[in-house]
Design a protein around this motif. Structure first.
Motif: not given
Length: 146
Positions: A51-78
Motif C-alpha cells: 500500500v502506498a500510505d505509510q500509515g497503512d503499511r505500518a498498521s498492516n505490519a503491526q497486525c501481521r506481527d501481532t498475529m504471528h505472536a499469537d500463533l507462536a503463543r498458541l503453538a507453545k501452549e499446544q
C-alpha cells in the motif's frame, strides 16, 4: 472406594482425578488447535499487496506481527498441553519436575494450570531467584557475601 493407579514416584493417584485432568487438557487442546487453525487462515487472508500510505503499511505490519505472536503463543501452549498429556501417559503427571524435589503438585495448582510441571515451592524458587539450579532447602536464602 476410589480406584487409584501407581504414580511414577511410587505414590497412588486417584483415577477420577487423572480422568478429570485428561478431560481438561483435551478440551483446552481442542480450543488451542481451533484457534491455531483460525489464526493461520487470518494470516493467509491478510492483504499481501503493498500500500502506498505509510500509515497503512505500518498498521498492516503491526497486525501481521501481532498475529504471528499469537500463533507462536498458541503453538507453545499446544506443546505444553501435549507434554502434560505425555506425563499422564507415563505416570509422571502431577509430580514436580525439579530433580531434587519430586513432590506431588497440589491439586489446586493443577486446577489453575493443568500444565504445571513444578510444585508451588519449586516454582516460587525459580520465580524469585531466577536460578533453577539452587539445591532444595536453599529457597529464599541469600547467597553469602564475599
Amino acid at each position: 472406594m476410589t480406584a487409584s493407579i501407581p504414580h511414577a514416584n511410587g505414590s497412588q493417584v486417584d483415577t477420577d482425578l487423572i480422568s478429570r485432568f485428561i478431560g481438561i487438557i483435551s478440551a483446552r487442546r481442542e480450543e488451542v488447535l481451533g484457534s491455531l487453525t483460525r489464526k493461520q487462515v487470518e494470516i493467509r487472508e491478510l492483504p499481501q499487496q503493498e500500500v502506498a500510505d505509510q500509515g497503512d503499511r505500518a498498521s498492516n505490519a503491526q497486525c501481521r506481527d501481532t498475529m504471528h505472536a499469537d500463533l507462536a503463543r498458541l503453538a507453545k501452549e499446544q506443546k505444553r498441553l501435549d507434554a502434560a498429556y505425555a506425563r499422564i501417559q507415563n505416570g509422571s503427571y502431577g509430580i514436580c519436575s525439579d530433580p531434587g524435589c519430586k513432590d506431588q503438585i497440589d491439586e489446586e495448582r493443577l486446577e489453575a494450570n493443568p500444565c504445571a510441571v513444578f510444585c508451588r515451592d519449586c516454582a516460587t524458587q525459580r520465580d524469585t531467584t531466577g536460578n533453577p539450579k539452587l539445591p532444595r532447602g536453599t529457597r529464599g536464602t541469600r547467597p553469602p557475601r564475599h
